[in-house]
Design an enzyme around this catalytic site. Structure first.
Site, short mmCIF file in Angstrom:
data_model
loop_
_atom_site.label_atom_id
_atom_site.label_comp_id
_atom_site.label_asym_id
_atom_site.label_seq_id
_atom_site.Cartn_x
_atom_site.Cartn_y
_atom_site.Cartn_z
N ASP A 6 73.29 -8.93 -10.84
CA ASP A 6 73.29 -9.76 -11.97
C ASP A 6 71.80 -9.88 -12.06
OD1 ASP A 6 73.09 -11.87 -13.78
OD2 ASP A 6 73.95 -13.66 -12.30
N ASN A 9 66.88 -13.76 -16.34
CA ASN A 9 65.72 -13.96 -16.71
C ASN A 9 64.66 -14.50 -15.61
OD1 ASN A 9 65.48 -12.73 -19.40
ND2 ASN A 9 67.24 -14.14 -19.89
N SER A 10 65.30 -15.15 -14.58
CA SER A 10 64.28 -15.50 -13.59
C SER A 10 64.39 -14.72 -12.42
CB SER A 10 64.71 -17.17 -13.58
OG SER A 10 64.39 -17.73 -14.34
N ARG A 11 65.64 -14.27 -12.09
CA ARG A 11 66.06 -13.98 -10.73
C ARG A 11 67.02 -12.77 -10.92
NH1 ARG A 11 67.34 -19.11 -7.01
NH2 ARG A 11 69.08 -19.16 -8.43
N ASP A 105 76.04 -11.19 -19.05
CA ASP A 105 76.40 -12.25 -17.93
C ASP A 105 77.26 -13.26 -18.39
OD1 ASP A 105 74.43 -13.15 -19.89
OD2 ASP A 105 73.27 -14.10 -18.61
N THR A 131 68.12 -20.22 -16.54
CA THR A 131 66.49 -19.99 -17.43
C THR A 131 67.11 -20.68 -18.94
OG1 THR A 131 66.31 -18.16 -16.30
CG2 THR A 131 64.95 -18.50 -18.06
N THR A 181 56.23 -42.16 -18.96
CA THR A 181 56.14 -40.77 -19.64
C THR A 181 57.44 -39.76 -18.80
OG1 THR A 181 54.09 -41.00 -20.52
CG2 THR A 181 54.83 -38.96 -20.49
N1 LIG Z 1 66.77 -23.92 -6.03
C1 LIG Z 1 66.03 -24.13 -7.06
N2 LIG Z 1 65.35 -25.10 -7.15
C2 LIG Z 1 64.71 -25.54 -8.46
N3 LIG Z 1 64.96 -24.56 -9.45
C3 LIG Z 1 65.73 -23.68 -9.27
C4 LIG Z 1 66.11 -23.12 -8.17
N4 LIG Z 1 66.85 -22.06 -8.26
C5 LIG Z 1 66.76 -21.76 -9.57
N5 LIG Z 1 65.83 -22.76 -10.08
C6 LIG Z 1 65.61 -22.64 -11.47
O1 LIG Z 1 66.43 -22.29 -12.27
C7 LIG Z 1 66.28 -21.39 -13.18
C8 LIG Z 1 66.96 -20.02 -13.20
O2 LIG Z 1 68.35 -20.23 -12.44
P1 LIG Z 1 69.26 -19.27 -12.22
O3 LIG Z 1 68.76 -18.37 -11.03
O4 LIG Z 1 70.47 -19.60 -12.10
O5 LIG Z 1 69.25 -18.32 -13.29
P2 LIG Z 1 68.40 -16.66 -13.66
O6 LIG Z 1 68.13 -16.06 -12.51
O7 LIG Z 1 67.13 -17.01 -14.47
O8 LIG Z 1 69.42 -16.15 -14.41
P3 LIG Z 1 69.71 -16.31 -16.00
O9 LIG Z 1 68.93 -15.41 -16.76
O10 LIG Z 1 71.25 -16.13 -15.92
O11 LIG Z 1 69.54 -17.80 -16.23
C9 LIG Z 1 64.83 -21.02 -13.33
O12 LIG Z 1 64.22 -21.90 -14.28
C10 LIG Z 1 64.23 -21.72 -11.96
O13 LIG Z 1 63.02 -22.20 -11.80
C1 LIG Z 2 71.57 -16.24 -23.37
C2 LIG Z 2 71.39 -15.41 -22.00
C3 LIG Z 2 69.74 -15.31 -22.07
C4 LIG Z 2 71.58 -15.95 -20.78
O1 LIG Z 2 71.41 -15.56 -19.70
C5 LIG Z 2 71.97 -14.11 -22.09
O2 LIG Z 2 73.24 -14.16 -21.98
C6 LIG Z 2 71.66 -13.22 -23.38
O3 LIG Z 2 70.60 -12.66 -23.30
N1 LIG Z 2 72.70 -13.00 -24.29
C7 LIG Z 2 72.28 -12.29 -25.45
C8 LIG Z 2 72.67 -13.13 -26.70
C9 LIG Z 2 74.02 -13.67 -26.82
O4 LIG Z 2 74.56 -13.84 -26.00
O5 LIG Z 2 74.61 -13.91 -27.94
#
Ligand SMILES: Nc1ncnc2c1ncn2[C@@H]1O[C@H](COP(=O)(O)OP(=O)(O)OP(=O)(O)O)[C@@H](O)[C@H]1O
Ligand SMILES: CC(C)(CO)[C@@H](O)C(=O)NCCC(=O)O
Length: 266
Positions: A6, A9-11, A105, A131, A181
């Protein structure tokens, strides 16, 4: 062994499914790589005690990321197939205007959730707080009828900091009546996220006259959980929903969905 990837966009989250006595199932362990540290993926792959025969993945982080992952897998002679959203499978129908445009995803996560349902079930909501935040609705007869996309809470906080002179980066939960704030930002971001989920619940309830089961996932759920549960309980109460609201956390529904697809590869 089939690797399940999987690429978000972050991991990058990696699981694997195994064939045990003719039955394919996903192992609970997941390996996570930060997108900024993708090289460690190659090191990890080269140290695996058992080489995977095949990999299945979803990638929403662009073509370059896809190529990098493919190259790393090539080094251990493992071919990957990237999954895209389909018009339909035996368990789920996709009503997106252009079905392939739906994020792979989101599609895989919905497959993972639908597979767990009994034959008769209420409408379902699949909400991912990563993300970005995505909130997708599935009908009681397993049709994906629509979903919304909004910035994730970290991205919302970043945009406030980057787009203004006075607003700092903040973290933390919401309170009802902020008087500073940081709390104003925390509460604003949190109410946008939980409010989006509440809106989709109301839409679902109005359409089916039944409150949805809500599946939540994603790295940012934890900081939103308290406020979101409260709000959803309030709207369920106001909707006079007969059943207790269910909000169920799923750890890795995208990988669950990929594991289901991987059954066709054995
Ligand atoms: N343990 C954590 N504590 C704080 N923030 C986290 C943690 N794990 C992930 N994040 C934050 O969550 C976000 C990413 O979440 P996640 O890993 O679920 O999605 P992802 O890898 O970006 O995949 P997707 O693109 O599908 O969202 C980022 O903004 C990251 O900074
Ligand atoms: C919306 C995200 C970024 C969520 O990870 C991904 O599913 C994506 O790039 N989707 C393409 C656009 C769409 O789902 O309509």
């Amino acid at each position: 062994m089939i690797l399940l990837i999987d690429s978000g966009n972050s991991r990058i989250k990696i699981g694997w499914s195994l064939n045990k006595n003719g039955c394919i199932h996903r192992e609970p362990h997941v390996k996570i790589f930060d997108n900024l540290n993708i090289r460690s993926l190659g090191q990890w792959l080269s140290c695996l005690p058992k080489k995977p025969n095949h990999a299945l993945g979803v990638n929403v982080a662009g073509k370059h990321r896809e190529n990098v992952i493919e190259n790393e897998l090539n080094n251990i002679n493992c071919k990957i197939e990237w999954i895209v959203a389909q018009t339909r499978t035996s368990i789920l129908i996709n009503e997106y205007k252009n079905p392939n445009q739906l994020g792979a995803d989101r599609w895989a996560a919905m497959l993972g959730i639908v597979e767990k349902q009994k034959k008769i079930h209420p409408p379902l909501i699949v909400a991912s707080f990563g993300t970005t935040t995505t909130i997708d609705i599935i009908s009681p007869n397993n049709i994906f009828i629509g979903g919304i996309i909004l910035p994730g809470s970290f991205m919302m906080r970043q945009s406030l900091t980057n787009g203004t002179a006075n607003l700092p980066m903040s973290s933390g939960e919401s309170i009802d009546l902020p008087l500073d704030t940081i709390n104003s930002i925390n509460s604003g971001v949190s109410s946008a996220q939980s409010g989006a989920l509440a809106r989709q619940c109301i839409i679902t309830f109005k359409k089916y006259n039944e409150f949805p089961i809500i599946y939540v996932t994603g790295g940012l759920w934890l900081e939103l959980e308290k406020e979101t549960r409260q709000l959803i309980n309030e709207i369920a109460f106001k909707s006079r929903s007969e059943k207790k609201t269910e909000i169920i956390y799923e750890n890795r529904p995208v990988l669950d969905g990929l594991a289901i697809i991987s059954r066709n590869y054995n």
